[in-house]
Write an enzyme that holds these catalytic residues in place. Structure first.
Site, PDB file in Angstrom:
ATOM      1  N   ASP A 104      -0.299  10.871 -78.785  1.00 55.12           N
ATOM      2  CA  ASP A 104      -0.273  10.932 -77.401  1.00 55.12           C
ATOM      3  C   ASP A 104      -1.350  12.111 -77.291  1.00 55.12           C
ATOM      4  O   ASP A 104      -1.454  13.384 -78.250  1.00 55.12           O
ATOM      5  CB  ASP A 104       1.070  11.714 -76.546  1.00 55.12           C
ATOM      6  CG  ASP A 104       0.914  12.295 -75.701  1.00 55.12           C
ATOM      7  OD1 ASP A 104       0.789  11.718 -74.981  1.00 55.12           O
ATOM      8  OD2 ASP A 104       1.800  13.274 -75.505  1.00 55.12           O
ATOM      9  N   ASP A 138      -0.965  15.677 -74.093  1.00 51.90           N
ATOM     10  CA  ASP A 138      -0.183  16.480 -73.753  1.00 51.90           C
ATOM     11  C   ASP A 138       0.791  17.090 -74.469  1.00 51.90           C
ATOM     12  O   ASP A 138       1.935  16.030 -74.545  1.00 51.90           O
ATOM     13  CB  ASP A 138      -0.180  16.694 -72.610  1.00 51.90           C
ATOM     14  CG  ASP A 138      -1.731  16.458 -72.082  1.00 51.90           C
ATOM     15  OD1 ASP A 138      -2.871  16.711 -72.065  1.00 51.90           O
ATOM     16  OD2 ASP A 138      -1.706  15.823 -70.014  1.00 51.90           O
TER      17      ASP A 138
END
Length: 177
Positions: A7, A9
């Site tokens: 992922d 952020d």
């Protein structure tokens, strides 16, 4: 192929509940760039799957998102590494797409791109949606305590979820393999 999916952020860069809206707000987490480069130099392909509903919400445009990802690639390259495929979901939570995590569409896109099975591939995230997306396609869910990770840790985790302090700790474990 040794594939790792991340992922963005809260895993690679600082997260914000107000969204990361421009290049100035896109700030790597300590050690994250070096971790990606180290894995790359050790033969790992590191891909990214990131929800970016800020596009649908009008907080930033595709050129801004592309600039953030170009900066990420540049920083990894400066450390002697290479970043693999970066895929994003531009949709909002109510758009009914199949790519927005917790749906696994982006993970499937990465698997198709590299022509690999996702079974056992580590997907590193900081949210329940990341972990659920991993489980949906038989990836190994991996939670980092950065970003929303501490909040996520307070909830029930999918069975078999691995937990690490941050991306450098994940990289250190994978480099032992």
């Amino acid at each position: 192929m040794k594939l790792l999916i991340l992922d963005r952020d809260g895993v690679i860069n600082h997260d914000s509940d107000a969204y990361i809206k421009n290049l100035e707000e896109w700030i790597p987490l300590p050690g994250a760039i070096e971790a990606i480069a180290s894995l790359s130099k050790a033969g790992w392909t590191v891909a990214v799957a990131t929800n970016q509903s800020g596009l649908a919400r009008g907080y930033y445009d595709l050129a801004t998102l592309d600039a953030m990802h170009a900066r990420l690639r540049e920083l990894v390259a400066e450390q002697g590494g290479e970043l693999g495929l970066v895929v994003h979901c531009p949709h909002g939570p109510d758009d009914g797409c199949d790519c927005r995590k917790p749906k696994p569409g982006m993970l499937r896109t990465i698997a198709e791109h590299y022509q690999v099975s996702l079974a056992g591939v580590w997907f590193v995230g900081d949210s329940s949606g990341d972990l659920d997306a991993a489980r949906a396609v038989d990836c190994q869910p991996v939670l980092v305590k950065t970003g929303k990770g501490q909040r996520t840790l307070a909830k029930p985790l999918p069975a078999g979820t691995l937990v690490f302090d941050d991306l450098p700790a994940v990289a250190a474990q994978l480099l032992l393999r």
